[in-house]
Design a protein around this motif. Structure first.
Motif, PDB file in Angstrom:
ATOM      1  N   LEU A  59       0.825  -1.211   0.000  1.00  0.00           N
ATOM      2  CA  LEU A  59       0.000   0.000   0.000  1.00  0.00           C
ATOM      3  C   LEU A  59       0.858   1.261   0.000  1.00  0.00           C
ATOM      4  CD1 LEU A  59      -2.828   1.269   0.216  1.00  0.00           C
ATOM      5  CD2 LEU A  59      -2.576   1.124   2.697  1.00  0.00           C
ATOM      6  N   VAL A  60       1.974   1.226   0.705  1.00  0.00           N
ATOM      7  CA  VAL A  60       2.837   2.406   0.795  1.00  0.00           C
ATOM      8  C   VAL A  60       3.395   2.759  -0.579  1.00  0.00           C
ATOM      9  CG1 VAL A  60       4.950   3.311   1.820  1.00  0.00           C
ATOM     10  CG2 VAL A  60       3.420   1.900   3.183  1.00  0.00           C
ATOM     11  N   PHE A  61       3.780   1.753  -1.350  1.00  0.00           N
ATOM     12  CA  PHE A  61       4.312   2.019  -2.683  1.00  0.00           C
ATOM     13  C   PHE A  61       3.240   2.581  -3.612  1.00  0.00           C
ATOM     14  CE2 PHE A  61       7.490  -1.472  -1.659  1.00  0.00           C
ATOM     15  CZ  PHE A  61       8.448  -0.561  -1.255  1.00  0.00           C
ATOM     16  N   GLU A  62       2.022   2.102  -3.466  1.00  0.00           N
ATOM     17  CA  GLU A  62       0.912   2.641  -4.265  1.00  0.00           C
ATOM     18  C   GLU A  62       0.654   4.101  -3.914  1.00  0.00           C
ATOM     19  OE1 GLU A  62      -1.109   1.477  -6.714  1.00  0.00           O
ATOM     20  OE2 GLU A  62       0.202  -0.271  -6.862  1.00  0.00           O
ATOM     21  N   LEU A  63       0.699   4.431  -2.633  1.00  0.00           N
ATOM     22  CA  LEU A  63       0.462   5.813  -2.219  1.00  0.00           C
ATOM     23  C   LEU A  63       1.582   6.727  -2.685  1.00  0.00           C
ATOM     24  CD1 LEU A  63      -0.985   5.273   1.358  1.00  0.00           C
ATOM     25  CD2 LEU A  63      -2.212   5.648  -0.785  1.00  0.00           C
ATOM     26  N   LEU A  64       2.826   6.271  -2.587  1.00  0.00           N
ATOM     27  CA  LEU A  64       3.949   7.072  -3.098  1.00  0.00           C
ATOM     28  C   LEU A  64       3.852   7.272  -4.605  1.00  0.00           C
ATOM     29  CD1 LEU A  64       7.016   5.746  -1.102  1.00  0.00           C
ATOM     30  CD2 LEU A  64       6.001   8.015  -0.989  1.00  0.00           C
ATOM     31  N   ASN A  65       3.411   6.252  -5.298  1.00  0.00           N
ATOM     32  CA  ASN A  65       3.248   6.377  -6.741  1.00  0.00           C
ATOM     33  C   ASN A  65       2.143   7.376  -7.081  1.00  0.00           C
ATOM     34  OD1 ASN A  65       3.955   5.766  -9.370  1.00  0.00           O
ATOM     35  ND2 ASN A  65       2.460   4.116  -9.519  1.00  0.00           N
ATOM     36  N   ASN A  66       1.047   7.361  -6.327  1.00  0.00           N
ATOM     37  CA  ASN A  66      -0.022   8.329  -6.560  1.00  0.00           C
ATOM     38  C   ASN A  66       0.428   9.748  -6.250  1.00  0.00           C
ATOM     39  OD1 ASN A  66      -1.856   6.442  -7.439  1.00  0.00           O
ATOM     40  ND2 ASN A  66      -2.673   6.072  -5.399  1.00  0.00           N
ATOM     41  N   ILE A  67       1.223   9.922  -5.209  1.00  0.00           N
ATOM     42  CA  ILE A  67       1.761  11.254  -4.905  1.00  0.00           C
ATOM     43  C   ILE A  67       2.672  11.717  -6.037  1.00  0.00           C
ATOM     44  CG2 ILE A  67       3.322  12.505  -3.361  1.00  0.00           C
ATOM     45  CD1 ILE A  67       2.116  10.881  -1.058  1.00  0.00           C
ATOM     46  N   LYS A  68       3.490  10.801  -6.548  1.00  0.00           N
ATOM     47  CA  LYS A  68       4.393  11.131  -7.657  1.00  0.00           C
ATOM     48  C   LYS A  68       3.612  11.526  -8.912  1.00  0.00           C
ATOM     49  CE  LYS A  68       6.078   7.939  -9.910  1.00  0.00           C
ATOM     50  NZ  LYS A  68       6.494   7.235 -11.081  1.00  0.00           N
ATOM     51  N   ILE A  69       2.565  10.784  -9.209  1.00  0.00           N
ATOM     52  CA  ILE A  69       1.728  11.101 -10.369  1.00  0.00           C
ATOM     53  C   ILE A  69       1.038  12.444 -10.164  1.00  0.00           C
ATOM     54  CG2 ILE A  69      -0.336  10.380 -11.639  1.00  0.00           C
ATOM     55  CD1 ILE A  69       0.563   7.489 -11.107  1.00  0.00           C
ATOM     56  N   GLY A  70       0.601  12.738  -8.946  1.00  0.00           N
ATOM     57  CA  GLY A  70      -0.014  14.029  -8.654  1.00  0.00           C
ATOM     58  C   GLY A  70       0.953  15.179  -8.836  1.00  0.00           C
ATOM     59  N   ILE A  71       2.211  14.975  -8.458  1.00  0.00           N
ATOM     60  CA  ILE A  71       3.219  16.029  -8.638  1.00  0.00           C
ATOM     61  C   ILE A  71       3.454  16.291 -10.122  1.00  0.00           C
ATOM     62  CG2 ILE A  71       5.682  16.545  -8.351  1.00  0.00           C
ATOM     63  CD1 ILE A  71       5.514  15.226  -5.610  1.00  0.00           C
ATOM     64  N   VAL A  72       3.590  15.238 -10.902  1.00  0.00           N
ATOM     65  CA  VAL A  72       3.815  15.407 -12.341  1.00  0.00           C
ATOM     66  C   VAL A  72       2.607  16.079 -12.995  1.00  0.00           C
ATOM     67  CG1 VAL A  72       4.145  14.145 -14.498  1.00  0.00           C
ATOM     68  CG2 VAL A  72       5.458  13.527 -12.490  1.00  0.00           C
ATOM     69  N   TYR A  73       1.402  15.648 -12.616  1.00  0.00           N
ATOM     70  CA  TYR A  73       0.188  16.247 -13.169  1.00  0.00           C
ATOM     71  C   TYR A  73       0.085  17.724 -12.784  1.00  0.00           C
ATOM     72  CZ  TYR A  73      -4.754  17.131 -13.967  1.00  0.00           C
ATOM     73  OH  TYR A  73      -5.933  17.672 -14.377  1.00  0.00           O
ATOM     74  N   GLY A  74       0.389  18.045 -11.537  1.00  0.00           N
ATOM     75  CA  GLY A  74       0.333  19.434 -11.090  1.00  0.00           C
ATOM     76  C   GLY A  74       1.330  20.313 -11.817  1.00  0.00           C
ATOM     77  N   LEU A  75       2.517  19.786 -12.100  1.00  0.00           N
ATOM     78  CA  LEU A  75       3.506  20.573 -12.841  1.00  0.00           C
ATOM     79  C   LEU A  75       3.075  20.796 -14.281  1.00  0.00           C
ATOM     80  CD1 LEU A  75       6.817  19.103 -11.414  1.00  0.00           C
ATOM     81  CD2 LEU A  75       5.764  21.305 -10.901  1.00  0.00           C
ATOM     82  N   PHE A  76       2.419  19.808 -14.896  1.00  0.00           N
ATOM     83  CA  PHE A  76       1.882  20.006 -16.243  1.00  0.00           C
ATOM     84  C   PHE A  76       0.791  21.066 -16.242  1.00  0.00           C
ATOM     85  CE2 PHE A  76       3.687  15.879 -17.603  1.00  0.00           C
ATOM     86  CZ  PHE A  76       4.273  16.316 -18.773  1.00  0.00           C
ATOM     87  N   VAL A  77      -0.067  21.041 -15.244  1.00  0.00           N
ATOM     88  CA  VAL A  77      -1.137  22.048 -15.170  1.00  0.00           C
ATOM     89  C   VAL A  77      -0.557  23.438 -14.985  1.00  0.00           C
ATOM     90  CG1 VAL A  77      -3.082  22.841 -13.766  1.00  0.00           C
ATOM     91  CG2 VAL A  77      -2.913  20.455 -14.392  1.00  0.00           C
ATOM     92  N   ASP A  78       0.475  23.568 -14.137  1.00  0.00           N
ATOM     93  CA  ASP A  78       1.131  24.867 -13.963  1.00  0.00           C
ATOM     94  C   ASP A  78       1.806  25.329 -15.248  1.00  0.00           C
ATOM     95  OD1 ASP A  78       0.305  25.238 -11.396  1.00  0.00           O
ATOM     96  OD2 ASP A  78       2.161  24.477 -10.489  1.00  0.00           O
ATOM     97  N   ALA A  79       2.380  24.406 -15.989  1.00  0.00           N
ATOM     98  CA  ALA A  79       3.025  24.773 -17.256  1.00  0.00           C
ATOM     99  C   ALA A  79       1.985  25.268 -18.262  1.00  0.00           C
ATOM    100  CB  ALA A  79       3.787  23.584 -17.824  1.00  0.00           C
ATOM    101  N   PHE A  80       0.813  24.647 -18.284  1.00  0.00           N
ATOM    102  CA  PHE A  80      -0.232  25.113 -19.189  1.00  0.00           C
ATOM    103  C   PHE A  80      -0.796  26.469 -18.744  1.00  0.00           C
ATOM    104  CE2 PHE A  80      -0.849  20.558 -20.490  1.00  0.00           C
ATOM    105  CZ  PHE A  80      -0.381  20.751 -21.778  1.00  0.00           C
ATOM    106  N   LYS A  81      -0.833  26.718 -17.437  1.00  0.00           N
ATOM    107  CA  LYS A  81      -1.287  28.024 -16.959  1.00  0.00           C
ATOM    108  C   LYS A  81      -0.309  29.116 -17.360  1.00  0.00           C
ATOM    109  CE  LYS A  81      -1.902  26.807 -12.619  1.00  0.00           C
ATOM    110  NZ  LYS A  81      -2.207  26.858 -11.190  1.00  0.00           N
ATOM    111  N   LEU A  82       0.976  28.808 -17.319  1.00  0.00           N
ATOM    112  CA  LEU A  82       1.973  29.795 -17.702  1.00  0.00           C
ATOM    113  C   LEU A  82       1.987  30.022 -19.210  1.00  0.00           C
ATOM    114  CD1 LEU A  82       4.932  28.806 -15.385  1.00  0.00           C
ATOM    115  CD2 LEU A  82       3.464  30.817 -15.193  1.00  0.00           C
ATOM    116  N   GLY A  83       1.651  29.006 -19.973  1.00  0.00           N
ATOM    117  CA  GLY A  83       1.686  29.113 -21.430  1.00  0.00           C
ATOM    118  C   GLY A  83       0.507  29.846 -22.018  1.00  0.00           C
ATOM    119  N   SER A  84      -0.574  29.961 -21.252  1.00  0.00           N
ATOM    120  CA  SER A  84      -1.767  30.619 -21.826  1.00  0.00           C
ATOM    121  C   SER A  84      -1.840  32.084 -21.474  1.00  0.00           C
ATOM    122  CB  SER A  84      -3.026  29.937 -21.335  1.00  0.00           C
ATOM    123  OG  SER A  84      -3.150  30.050 -19.941  1.00  0.00           O
TER     124      SER A  84
END
Length: 84
Positions: A59-84
């Motif tokens: 379970l711990v590895f699944e939660l760390l993976n979800n946190i990692k995916i959330g960080i990558v997704y959040g950085l993509f969203v911030d990049a799109f906010k800066l690009g528009s």
């Protein structure tokens, strides 16, 4: 129950991405350093998670993976906010 914890860990990663993209960028000098630290931590986490033979068992590895995916997704969203 597991779905709720997974969504919560994903949103926690998204929140961390917002923190990581706004606080070091205030000075303007830490953009490259913070980006390299984020990528390094992301790759180290991926190496630790996917080096085990049975990934879905812990379970711990699944939660760390979800946190990692959330960080990558959040950085993509911030990049799109800066690009528009």
């Amino acid at each position: 129950m597991f779905l709720n914890i997974s969504v919560l860990s994903f949103m926690l990663g998204f929140f961390f991405a917002n923190i990581l993209s706004t606080i070091p960028a205030q000075t303007g000098e830490w953009n490259i350093m913070s980006g390299s630290i984020i990528v390094t931590l992301n790759e180290i986490t991926s190496k630790k998670i996917y080096s085990h033979r049975v990934v879905n068992q812990y379970l711990v590895f699944e939660l760390l993976n979800n946190i990692k995916i959330g960080i990558v997704y959040g950085l993509f969203v911030d990049a799109f906010k800066l690009g528009s």
